[in-house]
Motif scaffolding. Structure first.
Motif, PDB file in Angstrom:
ATOM      1  N   HIS A 182       0.827  -0.840   0.262  1.00 22.34           N
ATOM      2  CA  HIS A 182      -0.143  -0.283  -0.253  1.00 22.34           C
ATOM      3  C   HIS A 182       1.022   1.209  -0.172  1.00 22.34           C
ATOM      4  CE1 HIS A 182      -3.046  -2.053   0.250  1.00 22.34           C
ATOM      5  NE2 HIS A 182      -2.998  -2.781   1.662  1.00 22.34           N
ATOM      6  N   GLY A 183       1.980   1.510   0.265  1.00 21.11           N
ATOM      7  CA  GLY A 183       2.957   2.351  -0.049  1.00 21.11           C
ATOM      8  C   GLY A 183       3.947   1.754   0.681  1.00 21.11           C
ATOM      9  N   PRO A 184       5.615   3.121   0.790  1.00 22.30           N
ATOM     10  CA  PRO A 184       5.894   2.931   2.202  1.00 22.30           C
ATOM     11  C   PRO A 184       6.817   2.272   3.068  1.00 22.30           C
ATOM     12  CG  PRO A 184       6.232   4.992   0.335  1.00 22.30           C
ATOM     13  CD  PRO A 184       5.256   4.216   0.545  1.00 22.30           C
ATOM     14  N   GLU A 185       4.886   2.841   3.585  1.00 19.32           N
ATOM     15  CA  GLU A 185       4.855   1.952   4.784  1.00 19.32           C
ATOM     16  C   GLU A 185       4.898   0.700   5.402  1.00 19.32           C
ATOM     17  OE1 GLU A 185       0.781   3.003   2.938  1.00 19.32           O
ATOM     18  OE2 GLU A 185       2.710   4.029   3.733  1.00 19.32           O
ATOM     19  N   THR A 186       4.444   0.163   4.100  1.00 24.07           N
ATOM     20  CA  THR A 186       4.119  -1.638   4.135  1.00 24.07           C
ATOM     21  C   THR A 186       5.969  -2.215   4.794  1.00 24.07           C
ATOM     22  OG1 THR A 186       3.278  -1.797   1.785  1.00 24.07           O
ATOM     23  CG2 THR A 186       4.633  -3.754   1.848  1.00 24.07           C
ATOM     24  N   TYR A 187       6.601  -1.299   4.590  1.00 24.31           N
ATOM     25  CA  TYR A 187       8.414  -1.694   4.511  1.00 24.31           C
ATOM     26  C   TYR A 187       8.338  -0.807   6.139  1.00 24.31           C
ATOM     27  CZ  TYR A 187       8.929  -3.512   0.448  1.00 24.31           C
ATOM     28  OH  TYR A 187       8.907  -4.017  -1.047  1.00 24.31           O
ATOM     29  N   THR A 188       8.573   0.169   6.721  1.00 23.19           N
ATOM     30  CA  THR A 188       8.845   1.080   7.487  1.00 23.19           C
ATOM     31  C   THR A 188       8.062   0.721   8.514  1.00 23.19           C
ATOM     32  OG1 THR A 188       7.420   2.583   7.044  1.00 23.19           O
ATOM     33  CG2 THR A 188       9.748   2.937   6.249  1.00 23.19           C
ATOM     34  N   ASN A 189       6.528  -0.003   8.676  1.00 25.94           N
ATOM     35  CA  ASN A 189       6.216  -0.141   9.943  1.00 25.94           C
ATOM     36  C   ASN A 189       6.126  -2.227   9.911  1.00 25.94           C
ATOM     37  OD1 ASN A 189       4.687   1.942  10.074  1.00 25.94           O
ATOM     38  ND2 ASN A 189       3.078   2.168   9.178  1.00 25.94           N
ATOM     39  N   ASN A 190       7.121  -2.409   9.696  1.00 26.76           N
ATOM     40  CA  ASN A 190       6.959  -3.916   9.558  1.00 26.76           C
ATOM     41  C   ASN A 190       8.127  -4.299  10.336  1.00 26.76           C
ATOM     42  OD1 ASN A 190       8.244  -6.582   8.165  1.00 26.76           O
ATOM     43  ND2 ASN A 190       6.702  -6.574   7.351  1.00 26.76           N
ATOM     44  N   THR A 191       7.740  -5.418  11.181  1.00 31.51           N
ATOM     45  CA  THR A 191       8.444  -5.567  12.782  1.00 31.51           C
ATOM     46  C   THR A 191       9.675  -6.028  11.736  1.00 31.51           C
ATOM     47  OG1 THR A 191       6.511  -5.868  14.464  1.00 31.51           O
ATOM     48  CG2 THR A 191       8.680  -6.769  14.148  1.00 31.51           C
ATOM     49  N   GLU A 192       9.562  -6.966  11.007  1.00 32.37           N
ATOM     50  CA  GLU A 192      10.532  -7.441  10.521  1.00 32.37           C
ATOM     51  C   GLU A 192      11.777  -6.514   9.672  1.00 32.37           C
ATOM     52  OE1 GLU A 192      12.123 -11.376  10.391  1.00 32.37           O
ATOM     53  OE2 GLU A 192      10.144 -11.729  12.602  1.00 32.37           O
ATOM     54  N   TRP A 193      11.211  -5.979   9.121  1.00 36.51           N
ATOM     55  CA  TRP A 193      12.275  -4.953   8.303  1.00 36.51           C
ATOM     56  C   TRP A 193      12.875  -4.198   9.722  1.00 36.51           C
ATOM     57  CZ3 TRP A 193      13.470  -4.211   3.509  1.00 36.51           C
ATOM     58  CH2 TRP A 193      14.484  -3.073   3.472  1.00 36.51           C
ATOM     59  N   LEU A 194      12.065  -3.752  10.559  1.00 38.42           N
ATOM     60  CA  LEU A 194      13.291  -3.103  11.881  1.00 38.42           C
ATOM     61  C   LEU A 194      13.860  -3.647  12.098  1.00 38.42           C
ATOM     62  CD1 LEU A 194      10.005  -0.671  12.359  1.00 38.42           C
ATOM     63  CD2 LEU A 194      11.609  -0.015  11.136  1.00 38.42           C
ATOM     64  N   LYS A 195      13.731  -4.911  12.504  1.00 32.36           N
ATOM     65  CA  LYS A 195      14.719  -5.210  13.415  1.00 32.36           C
ATOM     66  C   LYS A 195      16.473  -5.228  12.753  1.00 32.36           C
ATOM     67  CE  LYS A 195      12.980  -9.629  14.772  1.00 32.36           C
ATOM     68  NZ  LYS A 195      12.309 -10.376  14.497  1.00 32.36           N
ATOM     69  N   ASN A 196      16.624  -4.668  10.840  1.00 34.21           N
ATOM     70  CA  ASN A 196      17.728  -4.474  10.179  1.00 34.21           C
ATOM     71  C   ASN A 196      18.487  -3.388   9.622  1.00 34.21           C
ATOM     72  OD1 ASN A 196      18.962  -7.332  11.391  1.00 34.21           O
ATOM     73  ND2 ASN A 196      17.520  -7.964   9.533  1.00 34.21           N
ATOM     74  N   HIS A 197      16.526  -2.537   9.230  1.00 30.43           N
ATOM     75  CA  HIS A 197      16.813  -1.426   9.154  1.00 30.43           C
ATOM     76  C   HIS A 197      16.097  -0.498  10.052  1.00 30.43           C
ATOM     77  CE1 HIS A 197      16.473  -4.465   6.096  1.00 30.43           C
ATOM     78  NE2 HIS A 197      17.655  -3.807   4.957  1.00 30.43           N
ATOM     79  N   SER A 198      16.402   0.838   9.367  1.00 32.09           N
ATOM     80  CA  SER A 198      15.360   2.035  10.299  1.00 32.09           C
ATOM     81  C   SER A 198      14.395   2.438   9.889  1.00 32.09           C
ATOM     82  CB  SER A 198      16.843   3.660  10.088  1.00 32.09           C
ATOM     83  OG  SER A 198      16.484   3.997   9.180  1.00 32.09           O
ATOM     84  N   ASN A 199      13.838   3.160  10.779  1.00 31.00           N
ATOM     85  CA  ASN A 199      12.086   3.305  10.127  1.00 31.00           C
ATOM     86  C   ASN A 199      11.963   4.329   9.247  1.00 31.00           C
ATOM     87  OD1 ASN A 199      12.753   5.527  11.717  1.00 31.00           O
ATOM     88  ND2 ASN A 199      10.640   4.856  12.830  1.00 31.00           N
ATOM     89  N   VAL A 200      13.087   4.997   8.256  1.00 30.29           N
ATOM     90  CA  VAL A 200      12.607   6.665   7.540  1.00 30.29           C
ATOM     91  C   VAL A 200      13.823   5.524   6.599  1.00 30.29           C
ATOM     92  CG1 VAL A 200      13.020   7.795   9.133  1.00 30.29           C
ATOM     93  CG2 VAL A 200      15.100   6.855   8.479  1.00 30.29           C
ATOM     94  N   THR A 201      13.766   3.526   6.535  1.00 25.19           N
ATOM     95  CA  THR A 201      14.891   3.233   5.013  1.00 25.19           C
ATOM     96  C   THR A 201      13.410   2.423   4.493  1.00 25.19           C
ATOM     97  OG1 THR A 201      15.977   1.951   6.274  1.00 25.19           O
ATOM     98  CG2 THR A 201      16.603   3.750   5.936  1.00 25.19           C
ATOM     99  N   VAL A 202      13.662   2.345   2.964  1.00 24.04           N
ATOM    100  CA  VAL A 202      12.849   1.591   2.516  1.00 24.04           C
ATOM    101  C   VAL A 202      13.513   0.759   1.267  1.00 24.04           C
ATOM    102  CG1 VAL A 202      10.480   2.520   2.661  1.00 24.04           C
ATOM    103  CG2 VAL A 202      11.849   3.211   0.871  1.00 24.04           C
ATOM    104  N   PRO A 203      13.196  -0.290   0.796  1.00 21.42           N
ATOM    105  CA  PRO A 203      14.133  -1.266  -0.220  1.00 21.42           C
ATOM    106  C   PRO A 203      14.627  -0.181  -1.659  1.00 21.42           C
ATOM    107  CG  PRO A 203      12.228  -2.338   0.303  1.00 21.42           C
ATOM    108  CD  PRO A 203      11.907  -0.965   0.918  1.00 21.42           C
ATOM    109  N   ALA A 204      15.728   0.271  -1.956  1.00 20.47           N
ATOM    110  CA  ALA A 204      16.340   0.752  -3.151  1.00 20.47           C
ATOM    111  C   ALA A 204      15.505   0.926  -4.402  1.00 20.47           C
ATOM    112  CB  ALA A 204      17.645   0.306  -3.727  1.00 20.47           C
ATOM    113  N   SER A 205      14.559  -0.482  -4.364  1.00 21.22           N
ATOM    114  CA  SER A 205      13.774  -0.358  -5.481  1.00 21.22           C
ATOM    115  C   SER A 205      12.497   0.395  -5.434  1.00 21.22           C
ATOM    116  CB  SER A 205      13.593  -1.888  -6.007  1.00 21.22           C
ATOM    117  OG  SER A 205      12.878  -2.470  -4.822  1.00 21.22           O
TER     118      SER A 205
END
Length: 246
Positions: free
Chosen positions: A148-171
């Motif tokens: 639904h947008g960048p929040e798919t990653y920035t609000n994802n618990t698994e993603w936040l284990k290794n990334h900050s909440n202001v980053t998304v995939p490069a693609s």
């Protein structure tokens, strides 16, 4: 009588030359769709994953039938033309079935795509290579990010284990220079961040392509019905005059 027979023969030959061209076109469209939208189609396990293969198979069949029809017409061979007409009718039946299936599945595209994207995103954030490759291709190709947008990653618990909440995939970003080549991420502050989710874009892409394929197939059906009629009439003419052996 001979004049009418020759006119029908000419029309049948012209029809089958067109059929050969159409067959090659379908083969090309199917191959292009597989190359360009293969990853988009791969997110769902529905019948849409087989659309490019279906186009290529139909293209090959129409191509072969075109040659068979030309051969039968030139040789005025009734047996070959009967086989040609029967096979053409079978292809027509297959196309009708394909249209019905496509229309049934067309109404379920969004649900199927959403389920598929959820699985791919889950695989992406947990590091599954195939899912990463597919999602990167989809996000790059359709210029979208997540479901639904960048929040798919920035609000994802698994993603936040290794990334900050202001980053998304490069693609998810259009600017290559502002992508982190090591962590393969980009910041949500990037002006070229894709804010639209992939669900809507993927759904629209599949619906548009499915509608186009249905329309093209229906057009081919009309043309092929003409071919069947010409084949039947020509067979009758040959039967009256006596037909030639191969």
């Amino acid at each position: 009588m001979g004049c009418k027979k020759n006119i029908i023969k000419l029309l049948l030959v012209v029809f089958n030359v067109i059929a050969v061209i159409i067959g090659l076109a379908l083969l090309g469209i199917g191959a292009y769709s597989k190359y360009e939208y293969g990853d988009v189609l791969a997110i769902t396990d529905s019948a849409f994953t087989s659309i490019p293969a279906m186009l290529m198979i139909i293209g090959v069949l129409v191509f072969i039938l075109g040659f068979l029809g030309c051969f039968g017409s030139f040789r005025e061979n009734r047996v070959v033309l009967i086989v040609y007409t029967i096979l053409l009718v079978l292809v027509l039946m297959g196309e009708v079935v394909a249209i019905i299936i496509s229309m049934i599945y067309k109404g379920k595209i969004e649900e199927s795509v959403e389920d598929g994207l959820e699985l791919k995103v889950e695989g992406y954030v947990t590091g599954i290579a195939d899912d990463i490759e597919i999602m990167d291709k989809i996000q790059d190709t359709l210029q979208c990010c997540g479901i639904h947008g960048p929040e798919t990653y920035t609000n994802n618990t698994e993603w936040l284990k290794n990334h900050s909440n202001v980053t998304v995939p490069a693609s998810c970003c259009g600017s290559v220079t502002e992508r982190d080549p090591i962590r393969r991420t980009c910041k949500t502050s990037n002006d070229l961040l894709y804010n639209e989710g992939c669900l809507d874009l993927t759904t629209h892409t599949l619906k548009d392509n499915t509608g186009l394929i249905i329309g093209i197939t229906m057009g081919f059906i009309v043309i092929q019905i003409i071919g069947v009629c010409l084949g039947c009439v020509f067979c009758q003419r040959i039967a009256r005059d006596g037909y030639k052996e191969v």
